[in-house]
Design a protein around this motif. Sequence first.
Motif, PDB file in Angstrom:
ATOM      1  N   GLY A  74       0.809  -1.213   0.000  1.00  0.00           N
ATOM      2  CA  GLY A  74       0.000   0.000   0.000  1.00  0.00           C
ATOM      3  C   GLY A  74       0.842   1.263   0.000  1.00  0.00           C
ATOM      4  N   PHE A  88      -7.006  -1.192   4.664  1.00  0.00           N
ATOM      5  CA  PHE A  88      -5.743  -1.888   4.454  1.00  0.00           C
ATOM      6  C   PHE A  88      -5.148  -2.357   5.780  1.00  0.00           C
ATOM      7  CE2 PHE A  88      -2.213  -2.091   1.205  1.00  0.00           C
ATOM      8  CZ  PHE A  88      -3.014  -2.691   0.253  1.00  0.00           C
ATOM      9  N   TRP A 102      -7.247   3.309   3.435  1.00  0.00           N
ATOM     10  CA  TRP A 102      -6.072   3.070   4.276  1.00  0.00           C
ATOM     11  C   TRP A 102      -6.476   2.326   5.546  1.00  0.00           C
ATOM     12  CZ3 TRP A 102      -1.406   2.863   2.745  1.00  0.00           C
ATOM     13  CH2 TRP A 102      -0.920   3.713   1.750  1.00  0.00           C
ATOM     14  N   ILE A 121      -3.411  -3.542  -5.433  1.00  0.00           N
ATOM     15  CA  ILE A 121      -4.341  -3.610  -4.317  1.00  0.00           C
ATOM     16  C   ILE A 121      -5.287  -4.794  -4.498  1.00  0.00           C
ATOM     17  CG2 ILE A 121      -6.032  -2.345  -2.984  1.00  0.00           C
ATOM     18  CD1 ILE A 121      -3.199  -1.137  -2.985  1.00  0.00           C
TER      19      ILE A 121
END
Length: 350
Positions: A161, A180, A177, A300
């Motif tokens: 990331g 993640f 985020w 991703i």
Amino acid sequence: MEYRKIKDEDQPDSGPVDGDIESSRGKSPAPISSSIAALGAGPQWKRKTIVTFALTLLTSSQAILIVWSKRAGKYEYSVTTANFLVETLKCFLSLAALARTWKNEGVTEDNRLSTTINEVSVYPIPAALYLVKNLLQYYIFAYVDAPGYQILKNLNIISTGVLYRMILKRKLSEIQWAAFILLCAGCTTAQLNPSSDHVLQTPFQGWMMAIVMALLSGFAGVYTEAIMKKRPSRNINVQNFWLYVFGMAFNAVAILIQDFDAVMNKGFFHGYSFVTVLMILNHALSGLAVSMVMKYADNIVKVYSTSVAMLLTAVVAVFLFGFHLSLAFFLGTTVVSVSVYLHSAGKPPR
């Protein structure tokens, strides 16, 4: 080679434009090798869905085949020769798909193998990075056990990331985020066992190796995506060919370094079985699926696919190996599911 040079033709917030990607609309159905070339047809969402599902399915069966390929708890075959054959098979399948493209569409500027030094010079870099990462895997086990290694390997999620944002300049929203971080936490939670606390006592050398491996893996993945998307109209099988040619070369070096005596004394295919062949085929198809994800989606998507595949592998292991799912696994699965939803819901507006 500067990263800006690699991605100067890449679009920052979107995948390749449908019109630029190789398409084989209107062609008759083709076997598996030619379907690699034909996968570019159809709407972008459909293409992403197919390659993501294929990668998840193939990755989830990798660990099962690796376990089955062992005899008495060890590998009787040479792992380096198996890796070399994986790269060779991927190269062959790419050429087979490319040959069908030449037959149907003729040789064009975007599907010819001939290229420039500037274009081909970037392909050895990810191959070298993956080679160093794979070699580090042998040394890190001197400091951590296998369950601890699986937990530390989740650092790759965060590194991907961060590097995705830094190198490709792709924007992730605050919700993404958070998703993640939840993905990393969920995968780690699902892998917890009574001895997991030992990970906290990992020596400094083990932590450094784990961090370096995570950075190398994330860096190689992001770098490969930059290469694949630098020229969107470039036939993916041409790009795969050059990637795998250098992969073969570096894996040949690994054979010379690690297993030269064993190969010379016992033979290249010593210890191979039908399951070993299936494992090699699985790894080859997985590699092709990864390259398609890099071309038509992004890193991703790859991270989420492999994370979900890990959970599917554990479920399948319940039926095949009598594996017992713990409360931590169910909690981790729940967190990963929430992460997947948040990542999809938190996509920044274009």
